[in-house]
Design a protein around this motif. Structure first.
Motif, PDB file in Angstrom:
ATOM      1  N   LEU A   1       0.837  -1.207   0.000  1.00 10.64           N
ATOM      2  CA  LEU A   1       0.000   0.000   0.000  1.00 10.64           C
ATOM      3  C   LEU A   1       0.865   1.247   0.000  1.00 10.64           C
ATOM      4  N   GLU A   2       0.262   2.331  -0.463  1.00 12.30           N
ATOM      5  CA  GLU A   2       0.995   3.593  -0.480  1.00 12.30           C
ATOM      6  C   GLU A   2       0.025   4.736  -0.260  1.00 12.30           C
ATOM      7  N   ALA A   3       0.466   5.756   0.454  1.00 15.43           N
ATOM      8  CA  ALA A   3      -0.343   6.955   0.658  1.00 15.43           C
ATOM      9  C   ALA A   3       0.577   8.168   0.616  1.00 15.43           C
ATOM     10  N   SER A   4       0.017   9.312   0.190  1.00 14.36           N
ATOM     11  CA  SER A   4       0.823  10.540   0.105  1.00 14.36           C
ATOM     12  C   SER A   4       0.463  11.486   1.232  1.00 14.36           C
ATOM     13  N   VAL A   5       1.472  12.176   1.747  1.00 14.69           N
ATOM     14  CA  VAL A   5       1.225  13.264   2.695  1.00 14.69           C
ATOM     15  C   VAL A   5       2.018  14.485   2.244  1.00 14.69           C
ATOM     16  N   ARG A   6       1.469  15.657   2.569  1.00 12.99           N
ATOM     17  CA  ARG A   6       2.136  16.914   2.248  1.00 12.99           C
ATOM     18  C   ARG A   6       2.896  17.371   3.490  1.00 12.99           C
ATOM     19  N   LEU A   7       4.050  17.944   3.298  1.00 10.81           N
ATOM     20  CA  LEU A   7       4.788  18.509   4.430  1.00 10.81           C
ATOM     21  C   LEU A   7       4.431  19.986   4.542  1.00 10.81           C
ATOM     22  N   GLY A   8       4.138  20.436   5.747  1.00  9.96           N
ATOM     23  CA  GLY A   8       3.758  21.842   5.914  1.00  9.96           C
ATOM     24  C   GLY A   8       4.125  22.336   7.290  1.00  9.96           C
ATOM     25  N   PRO A   9       3.857  23.607   7.565  1.00  4.96           N
ATOM     26  CA  PRO A   9       4.242  24.201   8.858  1.00  4.96           C
ATOM     27  C   PRO A   9       3.332  23.758  10.004  1.00  4.96           C
ATOM     28  N   SER A  10       2.102  23.327   9.683  1.00  2.85           N
ATOM     29  CA  SER A  10       1.209  22.872  10.759  1.00  2.85           C
ATOM     30  C   SER A  10       0.398  21.682  10.252  1.00  2.85           C
ATOM     31  N   PRO A  11       0.009  20.774  11.162  1.00  7.37           N
ATOM     32  CA  PRO A  11      -0.719  19.578  10.725  1.00  7.37           C
ATOM     33  C   PRO A  11      -2.145  19.911  10.289  1.00  7.37           C
ATOM     34  N   LEU A  12      -2.608  19.196   9.284  1.00 11.15           N
ATOM     35  CA  LEU A  12      -3.983  19.380   8.819  1.00 11.15           C
ATOM     36  C   LEU A  12      -4.653  18.006   8.832  1.00 11.15           C
ATOM     37  N   VAL A  13      -5.540  17.823   9.816  1.00 11.21           N
ATOM     38  CA  VAL A  13      -6.178  16.521  10.011  1.00 11.21           C
ATOM     39  C   VAL A  13      -7.177  16.253   8.885  1.00 11.21           C
ATOM     40  N   ASP A  14      -7.219  15.006   8.453  1.00  8.18           N
ATOM     41  CA  ASP A  14      -8.190  14.576   7.441  1.00  8.18           C
ATOM     42  C   ASP A  14      -9.497  14.233   8.161  1.00  8.18           C
ATOM     43  N   GLN A  15     -10.475  15.140   8.084  1.00  6.29           N
ATOM     44  CA  GLN A  15     -11.723  14.940   8.840  1.00  6.29           C
ATOM     45  C   GLN A  15     -12.481  13.697   8.378  1.00  6.29           C
ATOM     46  N   THR A  16     -12.329  13.342   7.106  1.00  3.16           N
ATOM     47  CA  THR A  16     -13.074  12.177   6.603  1.00  3.16           C
ATOM     48  C   THR A  16     -12.554  10.880   7.243  1.00  3.16           C
ATOM     49  N   ALA A  17     -11.327  10.930   7.760  1.00  7.11           N
ATOM     50  CA  ALA A  17     -10.744   9.717   8.355  1.00  7.11           C
ATOM     51  C   ALA A  17     -11.051   9.614   9.847  1.00  7.11           C
ATOM     52  N   LYS A  18     -11.705  10.648  10.394  1.00  8.78           N
ATOM     53  CA  LYS A  18     -11.908  10.674  11.849  1.00  8.78           C
ATOM     54  C   LYS A  18     -12.677   9.444  12.371  1.00  8.78           C
ATOM     55  N   PRO A  19     -13.784   9.048  11.730  1.00  5.31           N
ATOM     56  CA  PRO A  19     -14.506   7.868  12.254  1.00  5.31           C
ATOM     57  C   PRO A  19     -13.623   6.621  12.314  1.00  5.31           C
ATOM     58  N   LEU A  20     -12.789   6.442  11.303  1.00  9.24           N
ATOM     59  CA  LEU A  20     -11.892   5.285  11.272  1.00  9.24           C
ATOM     60  C   LEU A  20     -10.924   5.315  12.461  1.00  9.24           C
ATOM     61  N   PHE A  21     -10.307   6.480  12.685  1.00  5.37           N
ATOM     62  CA  PHE A  21      -9.340   6.585  13.783  1.00  5.37           C
ATOM     63  C   PHE A  21     -10.038   6.494  15.149  1.00  5.37           C
ATOM     64  N   ASP A  22     -11.238   7.016  15.227  1.00  7.38           N
ATOM     65  CA  ASP A  22     -11.998   6.885  16.480  1.00  7.38           C
ATOM     66  C   ASP A  22     -12.273   5.412  16.793  1.00  7.38           C
ATOM     67  N   ARG A  23     -12.707   4.682  15.776  1.00  7.72           N
ATOM     68  CA  ARG A  23     -12.986   3.246  15.982  1.00  7.72           C
ATOM     69  C   ARG A  23     -11.713   2.497  16.355  1.00  7.72           C
ATOM     70  N   ALA A  24     -10.640   2.829  15.653  1.00  8.57           N
ATOM     71  CA  ALA A  24      -9.372   2.136  15.904  1.00  8.57           C
ATOM     72  C   ALA A  24      -8.911   2.354  17.340  1.00  8.57           C
ATOM     73  N   ARG A  25      -8.983   3.593  17.807  1.00  5.30           N
ATOM     74  CA  ARG A  25      -8.472   3.892  19.159  1.00  5.30           C
ATOM     75  C   ARG A  25      -9.349   3.251  20.225  1.00  5.30           C
ATOM     76  N   LYS A  26     -10.647   3.149  19.935  1.00  7.44           N
ATOM     77  CA  LYS A  26     -11.557   2.508  20.889  1.00  7.44           C
ATOM     78  C   LYS A  26     -11.244   1.018  21.037  1.00  7.44           C
TER      79      LYS A  26
END
Lengths: 204, 265
Positions: free
Chosen positions: B139-164
């Protein structure tokens, strides 16, 4: 800290020493192999007793198990040949129940082993799992080494590389069956009489 | 975002004997900061009732692993697994996961990274039911490098489930472990509403996977007796792993424990 534990767990549990550890190796190496008689792909029933006076290897086999497939990439065949040339009786045991992964008929057993270039003395068709359970076989490929006197010298995983993926990984692995065999032949104590078996669960 | 039907390496199996599975890699942030860690999720969506394996697979199987393919100077932290389950058979007891399985890991970009970067993960797993089938998903995914993090809101449910689904820290629990002749006694206090408990050792060859873990209620908690592994070389110095506790309603929570084992003086 010690005080806390004493009060938490009670004094009774502390009375038992770790003495069991001292004798562990002795009991593991002086265990006699259970006798069995089972159908084989040669058409003859095979019993362990008929090989008295020889070293015997038992190899748990499920030709569709990925771990077995990995070892039959050349490793298992080489070991079979090496042991056979040294006069060891190699018994491949299939304990897969009918309808489950790895189960084979007489014809399939012979055909698949031939295709793989394996050279066991016999393939034991242990479809009801009796032999597997006698030896506590948990996985394929689990290995057992039995001495000419009938003692279990080794019972466990084939080597120390359960997570090996490449031929290079496997070449580095320490083979516990071969190690136990060499030590027994040299009259040395078996340093690893039981190691954790790994692989696919035996499909009883 | 890399989503892929995992290549099932079923050389000897017909398709009907292999499960449907898809695997994806999702960074939590679209934009990440050089030198600052961010989290990625590896989601394995596996046809039920097949299972893949935990970091200690138990009596059979192989751990699910990820081979990271990262730009130079980037680092990946350990894989974080959900609380495992037991999969029993006559061959023994295996530890693994079924259904939707989300593994998390922290990735730290190089402090001097710029532009856009590719995070690669080759996911290797063994799926078992009656049969066992290995799978691999590059698998592969791209991220941009920047001065501050920008969270992907569409991924929030996935990360919430994962952390639970991850084990939580043992904060608030009182725990202790003691060596017995052929077992370890784990004492746990501070849990109310507990019906069942099971301890999953991170390391193989510490405790027996197939043995039952008798539970004894004591004042303010319980003692769990863990039979030592028949393959243990010496008594363990620590019990490290996940304590899974099920309440009366059948809900299971996991706690990551790391206990020094007390011995007879």
């Amino acid at each position: 800290m010690k005080k806390t534990l004493l009060s938490m767990l009670g004094l009774a549990t502390l009375g038992i020493a770790l003495s069991a550890w001292a004798t562990q190796d002795d009991t593991a190496t002086s265990k006699m192999a259970p006798e069995f008689s089972v159908a084989s792909s040669s058409g003859k029933d095979i019993s362990l007793g008929q090989f008295k006076g020889k070293y015997v290897v038992l190899e748990w086999w499920n030709h569709q198990c990925p771990f077995v497939v990995r070892h039959y990439g050349g490793n298992m065949q080489a070991l079979q040949k090496q042991m056979k040339d040294d006069g060891v009786v190699w018994l491949t045991v299939c304990s897969s129940a009918p309808g489950k992964q790895g189960h084979v008929s007489v014809e399939q057993a012979n055909e698949i082993m031939k295709e793989n270039g394996g050279s066991p003395a016999f393939i034991l068709l242990d479809a009801d799992g009796k032999v597997g359970k006698l030896f506590g076989a948990k996985t394929t490929p689990q290995m057992v080494l039995i001495s000419p006197k009938g003692e279990v010298l080794y019972n466990g995983g084939i080597d120390n590389a359960p997570n090996a993926r490449t031929k290079e990984d496997m070449a580095q692995a320490e083979n516990f069956v071969l190690k136990a065999y060499k030590q027994a032949k040299a009259g040395q104590p078996i340093t690893n009489p039981a190691e954790r078996p790994y692989g696919c669960g035996v499909k009883y | 975002m890399g989503v892929l039907e995992a290549a099932i390496l079923a050389t000897v199996l017909s398709a009907s004997q292999a499960p449907k599975v898809s695997v994806s890699l999702t960074p939590e942030a679209r934009s990440v900061v050089p030198g600052q860690p961010f989290t990625v999720a590896i989601r394995i969506d596996l046809e039920r009732p097949w299972h893949v394996y935990w970091r200690n697979p138990g009596d059979s199987g192989v751990p699910t692993i990820v081979e990271w393919r990262l730009p130079k100077g980037w680092k990946a932290g350990p894989l974080q697994f959900p609380v495992p389950k037991r999969f029993g058979s006559e061959g023994g007891t295996a530890y693994g996961h079924d259904g939707e399985i989300v593994l998390l890991a922290q990735i730290t970009p190089d402090a001097k990274a710029t532009g856009t970067a590719k995070v690669g993960a080759n996911v290797l797993f063994l799926a078992c039911l009656e049969a066992c089938v290995p799978g691999e998903a590059p698998l592969e995914a791209s991220v941009r490098l920047g001065p501050s993090p920008l969270v992907d809101q569409t991924a929030k449910p996935l990360f919430d489930r994962a952390r639970k689904a991850l084990p939580s820290t043992a904060r608030g629990l009182s725990t202790a472990a003691l060596a017995e002749s052929d077992a370890y006694a784990m004492r746990v206090g501070g849990l109310s509403d507990m019906k069942e408990a099971y301890f999953y050792s991170d390391e193989p060859n510490v405790i027996s996977n197939a043995a039952s873990q008798p539970l004894e209620a004591i004042d303010g908690g319980f003692t769990l007796r863990l039979a030592r592994s028949e393959y243990a070389k010496k008594p363990a110095a620590r019990l490290t792993g996940v304590l899974a506790v099920t309440d009366a309603a059948g809900k299971t929570r996991g706690y990551q424990l790391d206990l020094a084992i007390a011995r007879r003086p």
